[in-house]
Design a protein around this motif. Structure first.
Motif, PDB file in Angstrom:
ATOM      1  N   LEU A  34      17.509 -82.753  17.766  1.00 35.17           N
ATOM      2  CA  LEU A  34      15.898 -83.948  17.214  1.00 35.17           C
ATOM      3  C   LEU A  34      15.563 -83.132  15.640  1.00 35.17           C
ATOM      4  CD1 LEU A  34      13.468 -84.978  19.681  1.00 35.17           C
ATOM      5  CD2 LEU A  34      15.294 -86.678  18.381  1.00 35.17           C
ATOM      6  N   ALA A  35      15.415 -82.524  15.460  1.00 36.36           N
ATOM      7  CA  ALA A  35      15.662 -81.611  13.993  1.00 36.36           C
ATOM      8  C   ALA A  35      17.283 -81.466  13.918  1.00 36.36           C
ATOM      9  CB  ALA A  35      14.470 -80.049  14.246  1.00 36.36           C
ATOM     10  N   GLU A  36      17.938 -81.532  14.475  1.00 34.50           N
ATOM     11  CA  GLU A  36      19.541 -81.141  13.676  1.00 34.50           C
ATOM     12  C   GLU A  36      19.393 -82.448  13.080  1.00 34.50           C
ATOM     13  OE1 GLU A  36      21.393 -78.688  12.821  1.00 34.50           O
ATOM     14  OE2 GLU A  36      22.636 -79.946  11.970  1.00 34.50           O
ATOM     15  N   ALA A  37      19.901 -83.388  13.820  1.00 35.44           N
ATOM     16  CA  ALA A  37      20.165 -84.916  13.523  1.00 35.44           C
ATOM     17  C   ALA A  37      19.049 -85.078  12.406  1.00 35.44           C
ATOM     18  CB  ALA A  37      19.895 -85.672  14.871  1.00 35.44           C
ATOM     19  N   ALA A  38      17.581 -85.148  12.371  1.00 35.52           N
ATOM     20  CA  ALA A  38      17.046 -85.640  11.622  1.00 35.52           C
ATOM     21  C   ALA A  38      16.523 -84.999  10.124  1.00 35.52           C
ATOM     22  CB  ALA A  38      15.996 -85.951  12.073  1.00 35.52           C
ATOM     23  N   ILE A  39      16.750 -83.758  10.150  1.00 31.75           N
ATOM     24  CA  ILE A  39      16.662 -82.761   9.138  1.00 31.75           C
ATOM     25  C   ILE A  39      17.476 -82.634   8.389  1.00 31.75           C
ATOM     26  CG2 ILE A  39      15.198 -81.136   8.028  1.00 31.75           C
ATOM     27  CD1 ILE A  39      13.105 -81.417  10.252  1.00 31.75           C
ATOM     28  N   GLY A  40      18.515 -81.751   9.571  1.00 26.81           N
ATOM     29  CA  GLY A  40      20.400 -81.074   9.093  1.00 26.81           C
ATOM     30  C   GLY A  40      21.016 -82.119   8.710  1.00 26.81           C
ATOM     31  N   ALA A  41      21.499 -83.033   9.747  1.00 22.68           N
ATOM     32  CA  ALA A  41      21.918 -84.399   9.162  1.00 22.68           C
ATOM     33  C   ALA A  41      21.313 -85.027   8.259  1.00 22.68           C
ATOM     34  CB  ALA A  41      22.913 -84.688   9.981  1.00 22.68           C
ATOM     35  N   GLY A  42      20.333 -86.264   8.460  1.00 21.41           N
ATOM     36  CA  GLY A  42      20.211 -87.032   7.476  1.00 21.41           C
ATOM     37  C   GLY A  42      19.629 -86.512   6.235  1.00 21.41           C
ATOM     38  N   VAL A  71      22.339 -80.693  22.274  1.00 22.52           N
ATOM     39  CA  VAL A  71      22.124 -81.418  23.467  1.00 22.52           C
ATOM     40  C   VAL A  71      21.850 -81.051  24.823  1.00 22.52           C
ATOM     41  CG1 VAL A  71      21.834 -84.032  24.591  1.00 22.52           C
ATOM     42  CG2 VAL A  71      21.447 -83.666  22.600  1.00 22.52           C
ATOM     43  N   ARG A  72      24.175 -80.819  24.359  1.00 23.33           N
ATOM     44  CA  ARG A  72      24.972 -80.538  25.809  1.00 23.33           C
ATOM     45  C   ARG A  72      24.408 -78.857  26.085  1.00 23.33           C
ATOM     46  NH1 ARG A  72      27.159 -81.940  29.345  1.00 23.33           N
ATOM     47  NH2 ARG A  72      28.212 -79.997  29.511  1.00 23.33           N
ATOM     48  N   LEU A  73      22.933 -78.417  25.340  1.00 21.21           N
ATOM     49  CA  LEU A  73      22.929 -76.433  25.931  1.00 21.21           C
ATOM     50  C   LEU A  73      21.644 -77.366  25.909  1.00 21.21           C
ATOM     51  CD1 LEU A  73      24.225 -75.209  22.419  1.00 21.21           C
ATOM     52  CD2 LEU A  73      24.725 -74.094  24.962  1.00 21.21           C
ATOM     53  N   ASP A  74      21.443 -78.567  26.462  1.00 19.06           N
ATOM     54  CA  ASP A  74      19.370 -78.761  27.372  1.00 19.06           C
ATOM     55  C   ASP A  74      18.479 -78.601  25.716  1.00 19.06           C
ATOM     56  OD1 ASP A  74      19.785 -80.417  29.660  1.00 19.06           O
ATOM     57  OD2 ASP A  74      19.501 -77.868  30.634  1.00 19.06           O
ATOM     58  N   ALA A  75      19.047 -77.848  24.539  1.00 22.62           N
ATOM     59  CA  ALA A  75      17.732 -77.923  23.642  1.00 22.62           C
ATOM     60  C   ALA A  75      17.295 -78.821  22.721  1.00 22.62           C
ATOM     61  CB  ALA A  75      18.558 -76.943  22.330  1.00 22.62           C
ATOM     62  N   ILE A  76      16.978 -80.261  23.154  1.00 21.44           N
ATOM     63  CA  ILE A  76      16.285 -81.585  22.685  1.00 21.44           C
ATOM     64  C   ILE A  76      15.748 -81.148  21.997  1.00 21.44           C
ATOM     65  CG2 ILE A  76      15.326 -83.737  23.034  1.00 21.44           C
ATOM     66  CD1 ILE A  76      18.261 -83.173  24.763  1.00 21.44           C
ATOM     67  N   ASP A  77      14.898 -80.660  21.555  1.00 19.88           N
ATOM     68  CA  ASP A  77      13.636 -80.426  20.372  1.00 19.88           C
ATOM     69  C   ASP A  77      14.596 -80.285  19.055  1.00 19.88           C
ATOM     70  OD1 ASP A  77      10.888 -80.630  20.834  1.00 19.88           O
ATOM     71  OD2 ASP A  77      11.942 -78.955  22.548  1.00 19.88           O
ATOM     72  N   TYR A  83      29.974 -83.177  10.478  1.00 19.27           N
ATOM     73  CA  TYR A  83      29.292 -81.851  11.204  1.00 19.27           C
ATOM     74  C   TYR A  83      27.849 -82.058  11.585  1.00 19.27           C
ATOM     75  CZ  TYR A  83      27.951 -77.181  11.334  1.00 19.27           C
ATOM     76  OH  TYR A  83      27.749 -76.388  11.924  1.00 19.27           O
ATOM     77  N   GLY A  84      26.767 -82.228  11.098  1.00 19.96           N
ATOM     78  CA  GLY A  84      25.534 -82.111  11.442  1.00 19.96           C
ATOM     79  C   GLY A  84      25.094 -82.724  13.268  1.00 19.96           C
ATOM     80  N   LEU A  85      25.420 -84.335  13.482  1.00 24.08           N
ATOM     81  CA  LEU A  85      26.023 -85.043  14.098  1.00 24.08           C
ATOM     82  C   LEU A  85      26.228 -84.632  14.973  1.00 24.08           C
ATOM     83  CD1 LEU A  85      25.659 -88.916  11.997  1.00 24.08           C
ATOM     84  CD2 LEU A  85      23.886 -87.691  12.939  1.00 24.08           C
ATOM     85  N   LEU A  86      27.520 -84.000  14.611  1.00 22.60           N
ATOM     86  CA  LEU A  86      28.205 -83.209  16.363  1.00 22.60           C
ATOM     87  C   LEU A  86      26.884 -81.958  16.628  1.00 22.60           C
ATOM     88  CD1 LEU A  86      31.644 -83.158  14.723  1.00 22.60           C
ATOM     89  CD2 LEU A  86      31.045 -84.421  16.576  1.00 22.60           C
ATOM     90  N   ALA A  87      26.281 -81.387  16.121  1.00 22.00           N
ATOM     91  CA  ALA A  87      25.587 -80.187  16.298  1.00 22.00           C
ATOM     92  C   ALA A  87      25.188 -80.725  16.908  1.00 22.00           C
ATOM     93  CB  ALA A  87      25.333 -79.383  14.673  1.00 22.00           C
ATOM     94  N   ALA A  88      24.390 -81.327  16.649  1.00 25.87           N
ATOM     95  CA  ALA A  88      22.991 -82.509  17.298  1.00 25.87           C
ATOM     96  C   ALA A  88      23.374 -82.291  18.837  1.00 25.87           C
ATOM     97  CB  ALA A  88      22.861 -83.413  16.629  1.00 25.87           C
ATOM     98  N   TRP A 119       2.688 -88.177  19.956  1.00 29.80           N
ATOM     99  CA  TRP A 119       2.501 -87.761  21.184  1.00 29.80           C
ATOM    100  C   TRP A 119       2.889 -86.950  22.262  1.00 29.80           C
ATOM    101  CZ3 TRP A 119      -2.438 -87.626  22.596  1.00 29.80           C
ATOM    102  CH2 TRP A 119      -2.732 -88.619  23.889  1.00 29.80           C
ATOM    103  N   ALA A 120       4.085 -87.264  22.589  1.00 28.40           N
ATOM    104  CA  ALA A 120       5.452 -86.752  23.310  1.00 28.40           C
ATOM    105  C   ALA A 120       5.397 -85.295  23.050  1.00 28.40           C
ATOM    106  CB  ALA A 120       6.467 -87.629  23.279  1.00 28.40           C
ATOM    107  N   GLY A 121       5.757 -85.084  21.202  1.00 24.49           N
ATOM    108  CA  GLY A 121       5.335 -83.482  21.829  1.00 24.49           C
ATOM    109  C   GLY A 121       4.897 -82.658  22.366  1.00 24.49           C
ATOM    110  N   ALA A 122       3.417 -82.864  22.855  1.00 24.56           N
ATOM    111  CA  ALA A 122       2.753 -82.076  24.105  1.00 24.56           C
ATOM    112  C   ALA A 122       3.477 -82.105  25.082  1.00 24.56           C
ATOM    113  CB  ALA A 122       1.368 -83.245  24.277  1.00 24.56           C
ATOM    114  N   ASP A 123       4.656 -83.007  25.439  1.00 23.12           N
ATOM    115  CA  ASP A 123       4.534 -82.068  27.224  1.00 23.12           C
ATOM    116  C   ASP A 123       6.454 -83.161  27.077  1.00 23.12           C
ATOM    117  OD1 ASP A 123       2.748 -84.980  28.180  1.00 23.12           O
ATOM    118  OD2 ASP A 123       4.603 -84.635  27.257  1.00 23.12           O
ATOM    119  N   ALA A 124       6.749 -83.586  25.964  1.00 24.67           N
ATOM    120  CA  ALA A 124       8.127 -83.519  25.738  1.00 24.67           C
ATOM    121  C   ALA A 124       8.455 -83.577  24.547  1.00 24.67           C
ATOM    122  CB  ALA A 124       8.737 -84.721  26.157  1.00 24.67           C
ATOM    123  N   PRO A 125      10.300 -83.310  24.426  1.00 23.11           N
ATOM    124  CA  PRO A 125      11.043 -82.542  22.990  1.00 23.11           C
ATOM    125  C   PRO A 125      10.234 -83.736  21.787  1.00 23.11           C
ATOM    126  CG  PRO A 125      12.923 -83.193  24.574  1.00 23.11           C
ATOM    127  CD  PRO A 125      11.729 -83.272  26.048  1.00 23.11           C
ATOM    128  N   GLY A 126       9.833 -83.086  21.082  1.00 23.65           N
ATOM    129  CA  GLY A 126       9.642 -83.811  20.099  1.00 23.65           C
ATOM    130  C   GLY A 126       8.397 -83.339  18.738  1.00 23.65           C
TER     131      GLY A 126
END
Lengths: 101, 314
Positions: B56-64, B47-53, B38-43, B212-219
């Motif tokens: 990432l958090a959902e896949a790593a923390i919510g699901a993983g 992505v489909r909603l363009d909320a990459i940040d 469920y968590g991976l599908l939510a992630a 490092w990427a968090g400054a100007d890209a999702p992360g």
């Protein structure tokens, strides 16, 4: 156009492997056979899909990242399936029913 | 009907189906596996909603991570958490029907609220876009998390530390300060040991990149910290490094380094007029310093949360 067709063919072939692996997971009789179906099919399935996506990548770095994802998935899958098989082996050798048969 | 719509609809149906299956599952372990799916599908949905940040958090923390914590909890219960197998008693049905009814009601309320939203609601987006130049970063999510509303993030990291204190407080007196987690039995020449030596090289690179990427890209700190924690756990499981004793001062310093750095810079900001404010012109540097400390603390906290209660001598 040719690239798009190649992507479609590769990704579809990948999906076929995923379906075959899932079928094996559902139908095969024991843990080892199911693992065999899953790891073989998933690695190849994911590989074919990754290869298809590489053709759509905007630049070399994107393509390399997709390949990296595939490699990481293979390493993780190989490790995890080995652990699952080992744990199944330990369980089988310690259960009295299996020792009799 | 476009292909994207078909995909989104199938995704929504799949998420609802997996959620339902997780709730209705008889077996604890099955329910947890379905929760992770469920968590991976939510992630993917994020992505489909363009909320990459968020994805990432959902896949790593919510699901993983949450999935891992649940698996650990189920293993400690050792089957005792499973409901009795003796048929569908009325109480058991009620125990499942009541939360299900609550969830349906909450979901229905959400649907009504979302449909009632005005079509053109920019929210705080224009305000963020207007002031982002002064924030020191160009990723709006990082700008909000570390600059505009830094205290939310500060409190989140403190909550994490408090969660670990909660886990540690379950330690029996005789084990206080000892090593958490089960003894590892990986063979030194086995596949897991090889993986444990191979993964850090790449995992550290990915974590540093996310930070490092968090400054100007999702992360950012949370994603990087989770990757770091995962790599560390594999290294511990593979027997490459031993799990640390929880009495180790270095471990405890690492756990509080992030919140402490955050508070420290916040206090400096307070001296300049605004608590958690960043000095003009140096915002990028202070944000990066705070995020680096946060990444290390989050990684240590999450890893130790998974390892659990201290239970064996060093």
């Amino acid at each position: 156009m040719i690239l798009d067709i190649a992507t479609l063919v590769l990704a579809s072939a990948g999906v076929v492997f995923f379906i075959a692996g899932t079928l094996g997971l559902l139908r095969f009789p024991d843990v080892y056979a199911r693992l065999h179906a899953l790891t073989k099919a998933d690695n190849l399935g994911l590989g074919l899909i990754a290869l298809g996506l590489v053709l759509q990548a905007g630049n070399v770095w994107q393509a390399l990242k997709i390949v990296l994802v595939w490699l990481l998935a293979i390493f993780a899958a190989a490790t995890v399936s080995q652990l699952i098989a080992r744990s199944a082996l330990v369980q089988r050798s310690s259960s009295p029913a299996a020792r009799d048969s | 009907m476009t292909a994207a719509l078909v995909f989104d609809l199938s995704l929504c149906l799949l998420i609802a189906a997996v959620a339902l299956a997780a709730v209705l599952a008889d077996d604890l372990f099955t329910a947890i596996v379905l929760f992770i799916v469920y968590g991976l599908l939510a992630a993917i949905a994020w992505v489909r909603l363009d909320a990459i940040d968020v994805a990432l958090a959902e896949a790593a923390i919510g699901a993983g991570l949450t999935g891992l914590l649940l698996v650990g909890a189920a293993a400690r219960l050792g089957g005792r958490g499973a409901p009795p197998a003796a048929g569908r008693t009325p109480w058991r049905l009620l125990g499942k029907a009541a939360p299900a009814a609550l969830c349906v009601a909450a979901a229905a309320a959400l649907v009504v609220l979302v449909l009632a939203l005005p079509d053109d609601a920019p929210g705080l987006r224009p305000l963020v876009a207007e002031t982002i130049a002064a924030s020191g970063v160009t990723n709006p999510v990082t700008a909000v998390l570390l600059n505009f509303r830094g205290y939310d993030t500060l409190l989140e990291t403190i909550v994490l530390a408090v969660a670990l204190v909660g886990v540690w407080s379950l330690t029996p007196d005789r084990d206080w300060g000892s090593v958490p987690g089960a003894r590892q039995h990986a063979r030194p020449d086995g596949v897991l040991a090889t993986f444990g030596r191979l993964l850090p090289a790449l995992g550290l690179l990915v974590a540093a990149h996310l930070l490092w990427a968090g400054a100007d890209a999702p992360g950012g700190a949370f994603q990087a910290g989770t990757v770091l924690a995962a790599v560390w756990l594999v290294v511990v499981m593979a027997g490459v490094l031993p799990a640390p004793a929880t009495a180790d001062t270095r471990v405890r310093l690492l756990l509080v380094a992030g919140p402490a750095a955050f508070l420290g810079f916040g206090a400096v900001g307070a001296a300049g007029g605004v608590f958690l404010g960043h000095p003009a012109g140096a915002a990028k540097a202070t944000i990066l310093a705070i995020e680096t400390a946060l990444t290390l603390s989050i990684a240590a906290t999450l890893g130790l949360l998974v390892l659990g209660v201290p239970r064996r001598p060093a």
